[in-house]
Design a protein around this motif. Structure first.
Motif, short mmCIF file in Angstrom:
data_model
loop_
_atom_site.label_atom_id
_atom_site.label_comp_id
_atom_site.label_asym_id
_atom_site.label_seq_id
_atom_site.Cartn_x
_atom_site.Cartn_y
_atom_site.Cartn_z
N ASN A 63 -10.77 -32.58 89.46
CA ASN A 63 -11.24 -30.86 89.12
C ASN A 63 -10.76 -30.48 87.34
O ASN A 63 -11.03 -29.15 87.64
N ASN B 89 -8.45 -26.54 88.13
CA ASN B 89 -9.34 -25.48 88.33
C ASN B 89 -9.36 -24.48 86.19
O ASN B 89 -10.12 -24.45 85.94
N THR C 169 -12.20 -21.86 95.31
CA THR C 169 -11.49 -22.74 95.06
C THR C 169 -10.50 -22.93 96.08
O THR C 169 -10.21 -24.17 96.41
#
Length: 412
Positions: free
Chosen positions: A386, A220, A304
């Motif tokens: 991701n 991420n 997240t």
């Protein structure tokens, strides 16, 4: 009656008073407001608390504390200073209490005295950190983490629910806290040590908690900072050092003899992981500003953490579904399916079967490696989903090379 034990505990009380008093005495010498209490006052106060507790217990300690408060009030009344040094006076009261505590719990009293002295000595550094370095978003993130960890987590039920009886709300909440703490650890490491070395070290440390979650968080971050994909990928590769080390530790803790067949694979895995990660990181080259990793405004992203928790929960449900329909026909299949969620739990389960006599030691090799294979597959999927192609093109080859090297180490 005076004996060696009382003398030793009294020495602890005196040491606490002198340690705190030493810091306060140095403060008086600096260019600050002069303080009434110094080295001698703190040392005598600690002994006063110790003797009061030894002679008459908590009642006399409370009376002595009240008398000390009255003396401080009189001192303030006749002091020309406009703003009293409240911190110093609270420290004086604390020393009195710690001196009394030394009678029964000298270790706890000594530890509290050292911590108090450190906090007093780091006054300027702490003020600078809070006022100059800590952002509003970081403060809110810290409060969120503490709220979830200290309020929500203890109130979450600890029992298995849902399909196949595999969902534990306490475990899921713990994973959310873990993910937030891992992200905060990486943020702090980057702030303290810089992006080049802080991020890899935090990735290795957080890998001991959850290798898959670490990969997902870094993926991420790579998507958010597309110009710094390579150093973030290097940190993700190095997080495998924690996975391999914990794999070996699980085996050795259950039975140290179980580690012997895996030693070649573990050694090669550590060597390849470290080499690949260092090559990606390339510490001998200067890092350009365009490719530098920059810490975000916040310490972590709550959404997240929740999304990653849901993804890993889905993997656990899939594993339970497959096991329910495939049955336990083979330990290797079970280990691979369990390894999709957590390689260490799958390895521990297979090793426990060996200890229980249900498997031979030679039959542990394939299930152990299948658990790592399943975990590697999960990391590759998380890297793609991701982090996108730019992140996965660095991480996926590394994961496959590390896994292939470990399989060769087992077959050699």
């Amino acid at each position: 009656m005076l004996d060696t034990l009382n003398v030793g505990h009294g020495a602890v009380a005196l040491g606490i008073g002198m340690l705190v008093g030493l810091e306060r005495e140095r403060k008086k010498r600096r260019d600050e407001e002069p303080a009434a209490a110094g080295l001698r006052t703190f040392a005598i106060t600690a002994l006063l608390g110790y003797v009061s507790m030894l002679l008459a217990g908590a009642v006399l300690v409370g009376t002595t504390s009240l008398g000390l408060v009255l003396l401080l009030c009189l001192q303030y009344r006749h002091s020309p200073r406009k703003a009293p040094d409240v911190t110093g006076e609270i420290a004086l009261l604390l020393v009195l209490v710690l001196g009394a505590l030394s009678v029964a719990e000298p270790e706890l009293a000594a530890a509290a005295g050292v911590v108090s002295t450190v906090l007093l000595a780091l006054r300027r550094e702490l003020h600078h950190f809070v006022l100059q370095q800590l952002s509003e978003q970081e403060l809110r993130d810290g409060l969120t983490l503490l709220t979830v960890a200290l309020v929500v987590l203890p109130l979450t039920p600890d029992r298995f629910l849902g399909p196949y009886n595999v969902l534990n709300p306490r475990t899921l909440c713990t994973l959310v806290v873990l993910l937030m703490a891992v992200a905060a650890l990486g943020h702090i490491a980057m702030r303290l040590m810089g992006p080049r070395y802080g991020l890899p070290l935090s990735a290795i440390a957080s890998g001991f908690a959850s290798g898959s979650a670490t990969i997902a968080l870094l993926a991420n971050e790579a998507r958010r900072q597309s110009a710094a994909v390579r150093p973030i990928a290097a940190a993700a590769v190095l997080s495998n050092l924690a996975t391999i080390t914990q794999f070996a530790l699980v085996l050795s803790i259950i039975d140290r003899h179980l580690l012997a067949p895996f030693l070649p694979a573990v050694s090669l895995g550590v060597l390849v992981t470290a080499s690949y990660g260092v090559l990606l990181l390339a510490p001998w080259r200067g890092i350009s500003s365009s490719s530098a990793v920059h810490p975000g405004d916040g310490a972590f992203n709550l959404w997240t953490a929740l999304i990653i928790t849901l993804a890993l929960t889905g993997i656990a449900l899939l594993s339970a579904f497959l096991l329910e329909h495939l049955g336990h026909n083979g330990a290797s299949i079970a280990a691979f399916i369990s390894g999709l969620g957590d390689a260490h739990a799958a390895t521990a389960s297979a090793a426990s079967l060996v200890v229980a006599g249900r498997l031979q030691m030679a039959e542990l090799v394939v299930p152990g490696m299948m658990a790592l294979t399943g975990n590697t597959l999960t990391k590759c999927v998380l890297a793609f989903s991701n982090g996108g192609y730019d992140f996965a093109r660095y991480l996926v080859p590394a994961q496959l090379i590390i896994l292939g090297t470990m399989w060769l180490g087992m077959l050699a």
